[in-house]
Design an enzyme around this catalytic site. Structure first.
Site, PDB file in Angstrom:
ATOM      1  N   PHE A  34       0.819  -1.230   0.000  1.00  0.00           N
ATOM      2  CA  PHE A  34       0.000   0.000   0.000  1.00  0.00           C
ATOM      3  C   PHE A  34       0.845   1.269   0.000  1.00  0.00           C
ATOM      4  O   PHE A  34       0.394   2.314   0.437  1.00  0.00           O
ATOM      5  CB  PHE A  34      -1.008   0.018   1.165  1.00  0.00           C
ATOM      6  N   ALA A  81       6.406  -1.880  -7.783  1.00  0.00           N
ATOM      7  CA  ALA A  81       7.517  -1.031  -8.232  1.00  0.00           C
ATOM      8  C   ALA A  81       7.365   0.378  -7.683  1.00  0.00           C
ATOM      9  O   ALA A  81       6.287   0.776  -7.238  1.00  0.00           O
ATOM     10  CB  ALA A  81       7.535  -0.960  -9.761  1.00  0.00           C
ATOM     11  N   TYR A 147      14.677   5.276 -13.284  1.00  0.00           N
ATOM     12  CA  TYR A 147      13.540   4.358 -13.470  1.00  0.00           C
ATOM     13  C   TYR A 147      13.743   3.491 -14.716  1.00  0.00           C
ATOM     14  O   TYR A 147      13.652   2.262 -14.660  1.00  0.00           O
ATOM     15  CB  TYR A 147      12.258   5.187 -13.585  1.00  0.00           C
ATOM     16  N   ARG A 215       1.846   9.745 -28.213  1.00  0.00           N
ATOM     17  CA  ARG A 215       2.028   8.623 -27.304  1.00  0.00           C
ATOM     18  C   ARG A 215       1.196   7.444 -27.802  1.00  0.00           C
ATOM     19  O   ARG A 215       0.176   7.627 -28.478  1.00  0.00           O
ATOM     20  CB  ARG A 215       1.550   8.974 -25.879  1.00  0.00           C
TER      21      ARG A 215
HETATM   22  C1  UD1 Z   1       5.195   7.730 -19.567  1.00  0.00           C
HETATM   23  C2  UD1 Z   1       5.139   7.095 -18.227  1.00  0.00           C
HETATM   24  C3  UD1 Z   1       6.490   6.916 -17.673  1.00  0.00           C
HETATM   25  C4  UD1 Z   1       7.385   6.184 -18.659  1.00  0.00           C
HETATM   26  C5  UD1 Z   1       7.368   6.871 -20.005  1.00  0.00           C
HETATM   27  C6  UD1 Z   1       8.097   5.982 -20.966  1.00  0.00           C
HETATM   28  C7  UD1 Z   1       3.023   7.655 -17.192  1.00  0.00           C
HETATM   29  C8  UD1 Z   1       2.346   8.497 -16.172  1.00  0.00           C
HETATM   30  N1  UD1 Z   1       4.337   7.889 -17.338  1.00  0.00           N
HETATM   31  O1  UD1 Z   1       5.649   9.075 -19.451  1.00  0.00           O
HETATM   32  O2  UD1 Z   1       6.419   6.153 -16.489  1.00  0.00           O
HETATM   33  O3  UD1 Z   1       8.693   6.205 -18.218  1.00  0.00           O
HETATM   34  O4  UD1 Z   1       6.029   7.004 -20.442  1.00  0.00           O
HETATM   35  O5  UD1 Z   1       8.324   6.603 -22.181  1.00  0.00           O
HETATM   36  O6  UD1 Z   1       2.454   6.808 -17.829  1.00  0.00           O
HETATM   37  N2  UD1 Z   1       1.100  16.242 -20.624  1.00  0.00           N
HETATM   38  C9  UD1 Z   1       0.399  17.413 -20.870  1.00  0.00           C
HETATM   39  N3  UD1 Z   1      -0.410  17.896 -19.875  1.00  0.00           N
HETATM   40  C10 UD1 Z   1      -0.540  17.278 -18.664  1.00  0.00           C
HETATM   41  C11 UD1 Z   1       0.188  16.102 -18.429  1.00  0.00           C
HETATM   42  C12 UD1 Z   1       0.999  15.605 -19.438  1.00  0.00           C
HETATM   43  O7  UD1 Z   1       0.516  18.011 -21.952  1.00  0.00           O
HETATM   44  O8  UD1 Z   1      -1.303  17.787 -17.814  1.00  0.00           O
HETATM   45  C13 UD1 Z   1       1.937  15.696 -21.716  1.00  0.00           C
HETATM   46  C14 UD1 Z   1       3.375  15.437 -21.299  1.00  0.00           C
HETATM   47  O9  UD1 Z   1       4.152  16.595 -21.430  1.00  0.00           O
HETATM   48  C15 UD1 Z   1       3.750  14.342 -22.295  1.00  0.00           C
HETATM   49  C16 UD1 Z   1       2.441  13.597 -22.536  1.00  0.00           C
HETATM   50  O10 UD1 Z   1       1.405  14.444 -22.067  1.00  0.00           O
HETATM   51  O11 UD1 Z   1       4.225  14.888 -23.495  1.00  0.00           O
HETATM   52  C17 UD1 Z   1       2.350  12.276 -21.796  1.00  0.00           C
HETATM   53  O12 UD1 Z   1       2.700  12.519 -20.444  1.00  0.00           O
HETATM   54  P1  UD1 Z   1       2.557  11.384 -19.315  1.00  0.00           P
HETATM   55  O13 UD1 Z   1       1.201  10.816 -19.302  1.00  0.00           O
HETATM   56  O14 UD1 Z   1       3.075  11.976 -18.061  1.00  0.00           O
HETATM   57  O15 UD1 Z   1       3.494  10.201 -19.814  1.00  0.00           O
HETATM   58  P2  UD1 Z   1       4.998  10.156 -20.382  1.00  0.00           P
HETATM   59  O16 UD1 Z   1       5.710  11.419 -20.170  1.00  0.00           O
HETATM   60  O17 UD1 Z   1       4.909   9.646 -21.776  1.00  0.00           O
END
Ligand code: UD1
Length: 308
Positions: A34, A81, A147, A215
């Site tokens: 947890f 993790a 990580y 993504r």
């Molecule tokens: C994700 C993983 C991370 C992993 C990586 C591998 C998650 C939360 N994180 O990061 O553990 O190491 O892939 O490549 O799944 N964004 C916005 N507005 C927001 C939040 C995010 O524009 O409010 C954008 C970020 O700048 C990014 C994209 O959305 O470009 C995705 O962000 P996020 O969901 O945090 O994931 P990753 O950065 O891809």
């Protein structure tokens, strides 16, 4: 009925994996400390007679081995993790303990108690900025965080044990997983859970950078199914768990805007430091080795979140 141990059972991916296994007739032992998992995620599982739960820390030597000794285990799905990239940068020693040492204890439990299969939660983070798109398993790995490095090291630890001691390891490199139970509270949560909460509260979302970054968003239901499939795999290996489809942040925001027309337009903010521009995986290895193919589209996954 096959008996599966799931570490990190109360987490986002863990709890869906437990549900998927129980619904396909497995007997499941779930472990969680947890630290980030929530008991509420296991609400359905805890009502089932074929589910046993232990609150414990698999990063402590011997904890998992004792459980594997108590009752024959067909597979361990290791999902426990430290899950946050920024936290791994702030606390590299904790990342080492929770992400590398804990994996070694899993490998040892499998060796000592003849567990035939281990499924491991790796990450697209092992690639860093992908050298090509879609990125394949054999492409260059350039992790850019403790990580990502720990996930890559853990794959090697498990695969080395598997080859030396004769068990099967499946390493799953998850891409951007989304779906119900993903905690939106942290600023480092997945973008879909953050957007979902902000649109629901009619607050404008923030898009970092120009929003053209892409993504490979994969539903947690598909990820849980891939985990369950891997518990019967006959050969060790590594597979991307992804859809092969990229969605830009602007496309994502417009999917949400269609569902929440009252919310304002997205606010633009500077790109996040260290943000990867494009991340799209090649899904063919998972299809070839596990018969796995993602089935949930971003749109249908968002519809499920909206219906919650
Ligand atoms: C994700 C993983 C991370 C992993 C990586 C591998 C998650 C939360 N994180 O990061 O553990 O190491 O892939 O490549 O799944 N964004 C916005 N507005 C927001 C939040 C995010 O524009 O409010 C954008 C970020 O700048 C990014 C994209 O959305 O470009 C995705 O962000 P996020 O969901 O945090 O994931 P990753 O950065 O891809």
């Amino acid at each position: 009925m096959p008996h599966i141990i799931v570490t990190g059972a109360a987490g986002f991916i863990g709890s869906h994996t437990v549900d998927c296994l129980l619904n396909s007739g497995h007997t499941v032992t779930g472990l969680d400390n947890f630290r980030t998992g929530q008991r509420a995620n296991l609400a359905a599982a805890l009502t089932r007679p074929d589910f046993t739960f232990h609150e414990c820390d698999v990063a402590r030597p011997g904890v998992l081995a004792a459980l594997a000794a108590a009752r024959p285990v067909d597979a361990i799905i290791h999902l426990a993790a430290l899950v946050s990239v920024p936290e791994s940068i702030a606390q590299p020693a904790l990342n080492h303990s929770l992400n590398i040492e804990a994996t070694f204890h899993v490998a040892e439990a499998a060796r000592l108690h003849r567990v035939p299969r281990v499924v491991f939660a790796s990450s697209a983070a092992v690639y860093g900025e992908p050298v090509r798109l879609p990125v394949s398993e054999s492409d260059e790995k350039n992790p850019i965080s403790p990580y990502g490095a720990a996930k890559l090291a853990s794959e090697a630890i498990l695969l080395g044990h598997a080859a030396a001691y004769g068990f099967v390891v499946r390493c799953h490199r998850y891409f951007n997983v989304f779906g119900p139970r993903q905690d939106p509270a942290s600023p480092y949560s997945g973008v879909i859970s953050i957007f979902q909460r902000q649109y629901r509260e009619s607050r404008p979302v923030t898009v970092y950078g120009d929003g053209c970054q892409t993504r490979d968003f994969i539903s947690v239901h598909d990820v849980a199914r891939a985990n369950a499939l891997a518990t019967t795999a006959s050969h060790s290996g590594i597979a991307n768990i992804c859809t092969g489809q990229g969605t830009s942040l602007l496309e994502l925001a417009s999917h949400f805007a269609r569902r929440h027309p009252a919310a304002g337009s997205p606010i633009h903010a500077p790109a996040r430091a260290g943000d990867i521009l494009h991340s799209i995986g090649n899904p063919s290895e998972a299809q070839r080795t596990l018969g796995f193919r993602a089935t949930v589209t971003v749109e249908s996954g968002l519809a499920e979140l909206g219906a919650e």
